[in-house]
Design a protein around this motif. Structure first.
Motif, short mmCIF file in Angstrom:
data_model
loop_
_atom_site.label_atom_id
_atom_site.label_comp_id
_atom_site.label_asym_id
_atom_site.label_seq_id
_atom_site.Cartn_x
_atom_site.Cartn_y
_atom_site.Cartn_z
N SER A 1 4.70 -10.52 -44.74
CA SER A 1 5.84 -11.09 -45.46
C SER A 1 6.34 -10.06 -46.45
O SER A 1 5.62 -9.11 -46.80
CB SER A 1 5.45 -12.37 -46.20
N ASN A 2 7.58 -10.23 -46.91
CA ASN A 2 8.14 -9.34 -47.92
C ASN A 2 9.10 -10.13 -48.80
O ASN A 2 9.65 -11.16 -48.38
CB ASN A 2 8.83 -8.13 -47.29
N TRP A 3 9.31 -9.67 -50.01
CA TRP A 3 10.18 -10.33 -50.97
C TRP A 3 10.63 -9.33 -52.01
O TRP A 3 10.03 -8.24 -52.16
CB TRP A 3 9.47 -11.51 -51.62
N ASN A 4 11.68 -9.65 -52.74
CA ASN A 4 12.19 -8.82 -53.83
C ASN A 4 11.62 -9.32 -55.15
O ASN A 4 11.74 -10.50 -55.49
CB ASN A 4 13.72 -8.85 -53.89
N ALA A 5 11.00 -8.41 -55.88
CA ALA A 5 10.35 -8.76 -57.15
C ALA A 5 11.17 -8.23 -58.31
O ALA A 5 12.05 -7.37 -58.16
CB ALA A 5 8.94 -8.18 -57.20
N ASP A 6 10.88 -8.77 -59.50
CA ASP A 6 11.52 -8.31 -60.73
C ASP A 6 11.03 -6.90 -61.05
O ASP A 6 9.82 -6.68 -61.20
CB ASP A 6 11.18 -9.27 -61.86
N PRO A 7 11.95 -5.89 -61.17
CA PRO A 7 11.48 -4.52 -61.41
C PRO A 7 10.98 -4.27 -62.83
O PRO A 7 10.39 -3.22 -63.09
CB PRO A 7 12.71 -3.68 -61.10
N GLY A 8 11.26 -5.17 -63.76
CA GLY A 8 10.79 -4.97 -65.13
C GLY A 8 11.75 -4.16 -65.97
O GLY A 8 12.91 -3.95 -65.61
N ARG A 9 11.25 -3.67 -67.11
CA ARG A 9 12.12 -3.02 -68.10
C ARG A 9 12.68 -1.68 -67.63
O ARG A 9 13.68 -1.20 -68.17
CB ARG A 9 11.34 -2.81 -69.40
N LEU A 10 12.07 -1.04 -66.63
CA LEU A 10 12.58 0.25 -66.15
C LEU A 10 13.73 0.08 -65.15
O LEU A 10 14.38 1.06 -64.81
CB LEU A 10 11.44 1.06 -65.52
N GLY A 11 13.97 -1.12 -64.70
CA GLY A 11 15.13 -1.39 -63.87
C GLY A 11 14.98 -0.90 -62.44
O GLY A 11 13.90 -0.56 -61.97
N GLY A 12 16.11 -0.86 -61.75
CA GLY A 12 16.12 -0.46 -60.34
C GLY A 12 15.85 -1.65 -59.43
O GLY A 12 16.16 -2.80 -59.76
N THR A 13 15.28 -1.38 -58.28
CA THR A 13 14.90 -2.42 -57.32
C THR A 13 13.43 -2.28 -57.00
O THR A 13 12.87 -1.16 -57.04
CB THR A 13 15.73 -2.31 -56.03
N MET A 14 12.78 -3.40 -56.65
CA MET A 14 11.35 -3.35 -56.33
C MET A 14 11.02 -4.43 -55.30
O MET A 14 10.66 -5.55 -55.65
CB MET A 14 10.49 -3.52 -57.57
N PRO A 15 11.12 -4.12 -54.01
CA PRO A 15 10.65 -5.06 -52.99
C PRO A 15 9.14 -4.94 -52.80
O PRO A 15 8.57 -3.85 -52.94
CB PRO A 15 11.41 -4.61 -51.74
N CYS A 16 8.51 -6.03 -52.48
CA CYS A 16 7.06 -6.06 -52.23
C CYS A 16 6.81 -6.59 -50.83
O CYS A 16 7.64 -7.32 -50.26
CB CYS A 16 6.35 -6.93 -53.26
N MET A 17 5.64 -6.23 -50.29
CA MET A 17 5.31 -6.62 -48.92
C MET A 17 3.83 -6.90 -48.83
O MET A 17 3.00 -6.18 -49.41
CB MET A 17 5.71 -5.51 -47.95
N ALA A 18 3.50 -7.95 -48.08
CA ALA A 18 2.10 -8.25 -47.73
C ALA A 18 1.89 -7.83 -46.27
O ALA A 18 2.73 -8.12 -45.41
CB ALA A 18 1.82 -9.73 -47.91
#
Length: 428
Positions: A355-372
């Motif tokens: 599975s995969n999803w888009n996560a909150d990138p935090g204070r540094l910004g940008g994009t951060m997708p995650c995957m299992a």
């Protein structure tokens, strides 16, 4: 004459000259003969062609500022005919706006101005300029036309306000970090109104030109003075305002473009300094996994000056609990789907995404997708981030944590390794 045949043109010229012998100051007769002469070929009928400017000047002397005089002067200039001196005659649109502005200023309300102009046009059916004025004022008195009337009454003020609005919007886009499409606010309030006014004026002139021909007037004596005053030349204030508007809009557009491009191409400069501990795991300084990742990172990536980094944490050098690797540099041109493509291009034996999803990138910004995913049956988690100044990957084992816990761990590792203008901490 309308058939544009040489023999017929000769017969028309004969008829005009006979008519002018009896009525030398007949305005319509002079105008028609002047149009015939100005339309003639200079090589085939040089004498006839030379009479055109002389007749146009005569019409201007008899009825200065009339629609007939303006039309002849413009035609003579377009054809390059000699003999027309003095300032260039105003365009039909400028004449139309000038007459409408005077009529609106002299009347108590727009409808009274339209009624008065209509009565004058009926009294002088041969006056094209009065007919255009009547049609224009009738169109301007329609429902919802108050803003258009304001642009006619105060053209300089409205032009300066539109220019100021455009400059403010253009500069606000980079100043407030607005999206590029916000520049449409420049044209949305202005262009529809200007296009509507231009269309309204053009249709009014067309209706005036399509009216039935006027009956012959008594031209036994000198014609009456024109009912409308001549259109003045552009004043210095108008020319100065026009120049200021042009310079201001060009300057605002240039500054906005340069400012926006610098914002677009700017990227954060990071210092990479990994802590000695992350989540209780010590940093590893050797092991096959670290060596393999270091060998895979190419410091000479085409298209940018990137600086790679690789860190692993855990108790077993051969099987780290957390691995983080990536690069710093100029990534402002990297497409947003690059991280997803990188994540899905993992080439390991037994790799199976779950599975995969888009996560909150935090204070540094940008994009951060995650995957299992799984590697040879072992559950793993992977989060990849990308911003304008860095990209990186965090891999760790899946111990049943939820998505928010997975993203929180990835953010903590990223923020422990990447530092803006700092050298990093000792533990995260």
């Amino acid at each position: 004459m309308a058939e544009d045949d040489d023999d017929h043109d000769d017969r028309a010229e004969t008829a005009y000259r006979e008519g002018l012998d009896s009525f030398p100051d007949g305005l319509d007769l002079l105008t028609a003969y002047a149009e015939l002469c100005l339309a003639s070929d200079y090589l085939e009928r040089p004498s006839r062609h030379r009479r055109g400017p002389e007749l146009a000047l005569r019409v201007r002397e008899l009825a200065p500022g009339s629609q007939q005089a303006l039309r002849l002067e413009q035609r003579a200039r377009r054809g390059g005919s000699l003999g027309i001196k003095g300032p260039r005659p105003p365009s039909p649109q400028r004449t139309q706006l000038h007459d409408a502005r005077l009529a609106l200023a002299a009347a108590s309300d727009p409808r009274s101005a339209a009624v008065r102009a209509g009565a004058q046009a009926l009294a002088r059916p041969g006056d094209d300029r009065l007919a255009v004025l009547a049609e224009t004022l009738t169109a301007l008195t329609g429902p919802g036309r108050a803003p258009l009337r304001w642009t006619v009454r105060a053209p300089l003020t409205t032009a300066l306000l539109r220019a100021a609005w455009c400059a403010v919007v253009l500069l606000a886009v980079p100043a407030l970090h607005l999206p590029g499409w916000a520049r449409l606010a420049v044209v949305v309030p202005s262009l529809p109104a200007l296009a509507l006014r231009r269309s309204l004026l053009r249709r009014a002139r067309a209706r005036a030109a399509a009216r039935p021909p006027a009956p012959p007037e008594d031209i036994s004596g000198a014609p009456a003075s024109p009912s409308l005053p001549p259109v003045p030349a552009y004043r210095r204030r108008e020319l100065a305002a026009g120049a200021a508007i042009l310079v201001g809009l060009v300057a605002a557009s240039t500054i906005s473009g340069i400012w926006s491009y610098r914002q677009y191409s700017a990227y954060p400069h990071y210092t990479v300094a990994a802590p000695e501990y992350v989540r209780g795991f010590a940093r590893q300084h050797g092991g096959s996994t670290l060596e393999r990742l270091e060998g895979a990172m190419d410091p000479d990536v085409p298209g940018g000056n990137w600086h790679p980094y690789v860190y692993t944490y855990g108790t077993d050098p051969e099987h780290p609990a957390i691995a983080v690797w990536g690069a710093t540099g100029d990534f402002h041109d990297a497409p947003s789907n690059a991280v997803r493509d990188l994540q899905e291009s993992i080439d390991e034996p037994g790799f199976t995404p779950r599975s995969n999803w888009n996560a909150d990138p935090g204070r540094l910004g940008g994009t951060m997708p995650c995957m299992a995913y799984e590697v040879q049956g072992i559950p793993m988690l992977n989060c990849v981030w990308l911003d304008k100044g860095s990209m990186g990957t965090v891999c760790f084992g899946d111990e049943g944590q939820d998505r928010e816990a997975t993203a929180a761990l990835a953010r903590s590792v990223r923020e422990a390794v990447m530092h803006r203008g700092a050298t990093g901490g000792a533990e995260a």
